[in-house]
Write a protein that holds these residues in place. Structure first.
Motif, PDB file in Angstrom:
ATOM      1  N   ILE A 100      -7.037 -43.489 -13.872  1.00  0.00           N
ATOM      2  CA  ILE A 100      -7.695 -42.929 -12.700  1.00  0.00           C
ATOM      3  C   ILE A 100      -7.204 -43.691 -11.476  1.00  0.00           C
ATOM      4  CG2 ILE A 100      -9.915 -42.441 -11.623  1.00  0.00           C
ATOM      5  CD1 ILE A 100     -11.123 -42.777 -14.511  1.00  0.00           C
ATOM      6  N   LYS A 101      -6.732 -42.967 -10.457  1.00  0.00           N
ATOM      7  CA  LYS A 101      -6.181 -43.632  -9.276  1.00  0.00           C
ATOM      8  C   LYS A 101      -6.968 -43.349  -8.001  1.00  0.00           C
ATOM      9  CE  LYS A 101      -1.502 -43.788 -11.067  1.00  0.00           C
ATOM     10  NZ  LYS A 101      -0.098 -43.547 -10.837  1.00  0.00           N
ATOM     11  N   ILE A 102      -7.568 -42.155  -7.926  1.00  0.00           N
ATOM     12  CA  ILE A 102      -8.280 -41.737  -6.716  1.00  0.00           C
ATOM     13  C   ILE A 102      -9.705 -41.337  -7.089  1.00  0.00           C
ATOM     14  CG2 ILE A 102      -8.341 -40.056  -4.813  1.00  0.00           C
ATOM     15  CD1 ILE A 102      -5.959 -41.918  -4.630  1.00  0.00           C
ATOM     16  N   CYS A 103     -10.674 -41.765  -6.297  1.00  0.00           N
ATOM     17  CA  CYS A 103     -12.080 -41.442  -6.534  1.00  0.00           C
ATOM     18  C   CYS A 103     -12.363 -39.991  -6.194  1.00  0.00           C
ATOM     19  CB  CYS A 103     -12.961 -42.358  -5.686  1.00  0.00           C
ATOM     20  SG  CYS A 103     -14.733 -42.000  -5.847  1.00  0.00           S
ATOM     21  N   CYS A 150     -15.195 -40.101  -3.000  1.00  0.00           N
ATOM     22  CA  CYS A 150     -14.885 -40.511  -1.623  1.00  0.00           C
ATOM     23  C   CYS A 150     -13.394 -40.529  -1.313  1.00  0.00           C
ATOM     24  CB  CYS A 150     -15.487 -41.885  -1.338  1.00  0.00           C
ATOM     25  SG  CYS A 150     -14.630 -43.269  -2.131  1.00  0.00           S
ATOM     26  N   GLY A 151     -12.560 -40.290  -2.324  1.00  0.00           N
ATOM     27  CA  GLY A 151     -11.116 -40.324  -2.113  1.00  0.00           C
ATOM     28  C   GLY A 151     -10.546 -41.729  -2.048  1.00  0.00           C
ATOM     29  N   GLY A 152     -11.403 -42.714  -2.306  1.00  0.00           N
ATOM     30  CA  GLY A 152     -10.970 -44.104  -2.267  1.00  0.00           C
ATOM     31  C   GLY A 152     -10.073 -44.473  -3.439  1.00  0.00           C
ATOM     32  N   LYS A 153      -9.473 -45.637  -3.327  1.00  0.00           N
ATOM     33  CA  LYS A 153      -8.602 -46.163  -4.372  1.00  0.00           C
ATOM     34  C   LYS A 153      -9.459 -46.654  -5.542  1.00  0.00           C
ATOM     35  CE  LYS A 153      -5.129 -49.703  -5.223  1.00  0.00           C
ATOM     36  NZ  LYS A 153      -4.412 -50.860  -4.663  1.00  0.00           N
ATOM     37  N   VAL A 154      -9.003 -46.357  -6.753  1.00  0.00           N
ATOM     38  CA  VAL A 154      -9.683 -46.812  -7.962  1.00  0.00           C
ATOM     39  C   VAL A 154      -8.835 -47.902  -8.598  1.00  0.00           C
ATOM     40  CG1 VAL A 154     -10.486 -46.141 -10.263  1.00  0.00           C
ATOM     41  CG2 VAL A 154     -10.810 -44.592  -8.324  1.00  0.00           C
ATOM     42  N   ILE A 155      -9.483 -49.015  -8.903  1.00  0.00           N
ATOM     43  CA  ILE A 155      -8.789 -50.135  -9.528  1.00  0.00           C
ATOM     44  C   ILE A 155      -9.336 -50.348 -10.934  1.00  0.00           C
ATOM     45  CG2 ILE A 155      -8.217 -51.275  -7.352  1.00  0.00           C
ATOM     46  CD1 ILE A 155     -10.620 -53.177  -7.866  1.00  0.00           C
ATOM     47  N   HIS A 172     -12.346 -52.737 -20.052  1.00  0.00           N
ATOM     48  CA  HIS A 172     -12.079 -52.715 -18.618  1.00  0.00           C
ATOM     49  C   HIS A 172     -13.009 -51.715 -17.946  1.00  0.00           C
ATOM     50  CE1 HIS A 172      -8.376 -54.401 -20.273  1.00  0.00           C
ATOM     51  NE2 HIS A 172      -8.241 -54.994 -19.115  1.00  0.00           N
ATOM     52  N   VAL A 173     -12.985 -51.713 -16.637  1.00  0.00           N
ATOM     53  CA  VAL A 173     -13.768 -50.769 -15.845  1.00  0.00           C
ATOM     54  C   VAL A 173     -12.861 -50.237 -14.737  1.00  0.00           C
ATOM     55  CG1 VAL A 173     -15.740 -50.502 -14.290  1.00  0.00           C
ATOM     56  CG2 VAL A 173     -15.939 -51.990 -16.289  1.00  0.00           C
ATOM     57  N   TYR A 174     -12.850 -48.905 -14.596  1.00  0.00           N
ATOM     58  CA  TYR A 174     -12.206 -48.297 -13.440  1.00  0.00           C
ATOM     59  C   TYR A 174     -13.282 -48.201 -12.373  1.00  0.00           C
ATOM     60  CZ  TYR A 174      -8.116 -47.043 -16.148  1.00  0.00           C
ATOM     61  OH  TYR A 174      -6.973 -47.092 -16.907  1.00  0.00           O
ATOM     62  N   LYS A 175     -13.040 -48.833 -11.223  1.00  0.00           N
ATOM     63  CA  LYS A 175     -14.019 -48.941 -10.161  1.00  0.00           C
ATOM     64  C   LYS A 175     -13.416 -48.486  -8.847  1.00  0.00           C
ATOM     65  CE  LYS A 175     -16.484 -52.484  -7.548  1.00  0.00           C
ATOM     66  NZ  LYS A 175     -16.240 -51.759  -6.328  1.00  0.00           N
ATOM     67  N   CYS A 176     -14.174 -47.653  -8.125  1.00  0.00           N
ATOM     68  CA  CYS A 176     -13.728 -47.217  -6.801  1.00  0.00           C
ATOM     69  C   CYS A 176     -13.943 -48.360  -5.813  1.00  0.00           C
ATOM     70  CB  CYS A 176     -14.518 -45.994  -6.352  1.00  0.00           C
ATOM     71  SG  CYS A 176     -14.098 -45.476  -4.672  1.00  0.00           S
ATOM     72  N   THR A 177     -12.972 -48.570  -4.950  1.00  0.00           N
ATOM     73  CA  THR A 177     -13.102 -49.616  -3.935  1.00  0.00           C
ATOM     74  C   THR A 177     -13.874 -49.127  -2.712  1.00  0.00           C
ATOM     75  OG1 THR A 177     -10.971 -49.009  -2.969  1.00  0.00           O
ATOM     76  CG2 THR A 177     -10.963 -50.756  -4.633  1.00  0.00           C
ATOM     77  N   GLY A 178     -14.159 -47.809  -2.653  1.00  0.00           N
ATOM     78  CA  GLY A 178     -14.833 -47.245  -1.490  1.00  0.00           C
ATOM     79  C   GLY A 178     -16.285 -46.860  -1.696  1.00  0.00           C
ATOM     80  N   CYS A 179     -16.723 -46.706  -2.944  1.00  0.00           N
ATOM     81  CA  CYS A 179     -18.116 -46.344  -3.216  1.00  0.00           C
ATOM     82  C   CYS A 179     -18.551 -46.967  -4.544  1.00  0.00           C
ATOM     83  CB  CYS A 179     -18.292 -44.819  -3.213  1.00  0.00           C
ATOM     84  SG  CYS A 179     -17.524 -43.938  -4.593  1.00  0.00           S
ATOM     85  N   ASP A 180     -19.682 -46.534  -5.073  1.00  0.00           N
ATOM     86  CA  ASP A 180     -20.226 -47.159  -6.284  1.00  0.00           C
ATOM     87  C   ASP A 180     -19.804 -46.473  -7.588  1.00  0.00           C
ATOM     88  OD1 ASP A 180     -21.719 -44.800  -6.199  1.00  0.00           O
ATOM     89  OD2 ASP A 180     -23.607 -45.791  -6.690  1.00  0.00           O
ATOM     90  N   LEU A 231     -13.766 -44.055 -20.950  1.00  0.00           N
ATOM     91  CA  LEU A 231     -14.764 -43.489 -21.846  1.00  0.00           C
ATOM     92  C   LEU A 231     -15.163 -42.074 -21.421  1.00  0.00           C
ATOM     93  CD1 LEU A 231     -17.025 -46.627 -22.206  1.00  0.00           C
ATOM     94  CD2 LEU A 231     -15.785 -45.507 -24.067  1.00  0.00           C
ATOM     95  N   GLY A 232     -14.944 -41.754 -20.173  1.00  0.00           N
ATOM     96  CA  GLY A 232     -15.304 -40.451 -19.628  1.00  0.00           C
ATOM     97  C   GLY A 232     -14.703 -40.310 -18.251  1.00  0.00           C
ATOM     98  N   THR A 233     -15.447 -39.657 -17.374  1.00  0.00           N
ATOM     99  CA  THR A 233     -14.990 -39.483 -16.005  1.00  0.00           C
ATOM    100  C   THR A 233     -15.710 -40.455 -15.084  1.00  0.00           C
ATOM    101  OG1 THR A 233     -16.640 -37.773 -15.533  1.00  0.00           O
ATOM    102  CG2 THR A 233     -14.490 -37.035 -16.378  1.00  0.00           C
ATOM    103  N   LEU A 234     -15.099 -40.706 -13.952  1.00  0.00           N
ATOM    104  CA  LEU A 234     -15.697 -41.563 -12.936  1.00  0.00           C
ATOM    105  C   LEU A 234     -17.065 -40.998 -12.566  1.00  0.00           C
ATOM    106  CD1 LEU A 234     -14.415 -44.025 -11.482  1.00  0.00           C
ATOM    107  CD2 LEU A 234     -13.845 -42.477  -9.613  1.00  0.00           C
ATOM    108  N   ALA A 235     -18.074 -41.875 -12.428  1.00  0.00           N
ATOM    109  CA  ALA A 235     -19.427 -41.410 -12.147  1.00  0.00           C
ATOM    110  C   ALA A 235     -20.086 -42.253 -11.065  1.00  0.00           C
ATOM    111  CB  ALA A 235     -20.269 -41.452 -13.424  1.00  0.00           C
TER     112      ALA A 235
END
Length: 126
Positions: free
Chosen positions: A2-5, A8-13, A28-36, A49-53
């Motif tokens: 996952i690269k884009i949230c 919010c369209g933010g970067k996902v790390i 690991h955790v894919y986390k958006c740098t722009g929102c929660d 494990l699924g989709t960004l939430a």
């Protein structure tokens, strides 16, 4: 990966669970740098494990699991059978029949009617 949230369209790390939770769970955790928004990975991999939430979707997924999980955890049916019934109820493809893949509306649908569907057969996809 996952690269884009999607919120919010933010970067996902991708970070370790140690960095995210303060404890190493071997994942690991894919986390958006722009929102929660975030999603965990399968242990020992970087496979989500699924989709960004976001918070709302994470809460709905928890509630959907509270409805779904007792079907197999309380030995009413085998886990495989419970997922087969969930697939029938949702009208989803087998590979998409996981609460971690569901969106808000799909979770609300499980919460509102899956238990009745299992007991009566009413309310599933037709």
């Amino acid at each position: 990966m996952i690269k884009i949230c999607r919120y919010c369209g933010g970067k996902v790390i991708c970070i370790s669970t140690k960095a995210f939770y303060g404890r190493d769970y071997g994942a690991h955790v894919y986390k958006c740098t722009g929102c929660d928004a975030y999603v965990g990975t399968h242990k020992g991999t970087k496979n989500p494990l699924g989709t960004l939430a976001n918070k709302e979707l994470r809460e709905l997924r928890k509630k959907a699991h509270e409805v779904f999980d007792p079907c197999w955890k309380d030995k009413h049916m085998q886990r495989k059978s419970a997922y087969r019934r969930l697939k029938e109820f949702m009208g989803t493809a087998r590979e998409d029949t996981h609460i971690a893949m569901f969106d808000e509306d799909q979770c609300r649908r499980v919460i509102a009617g899956f238990k009745r569907f299992v007991l009566t057969g009413e309310g599933g996809s037709t």
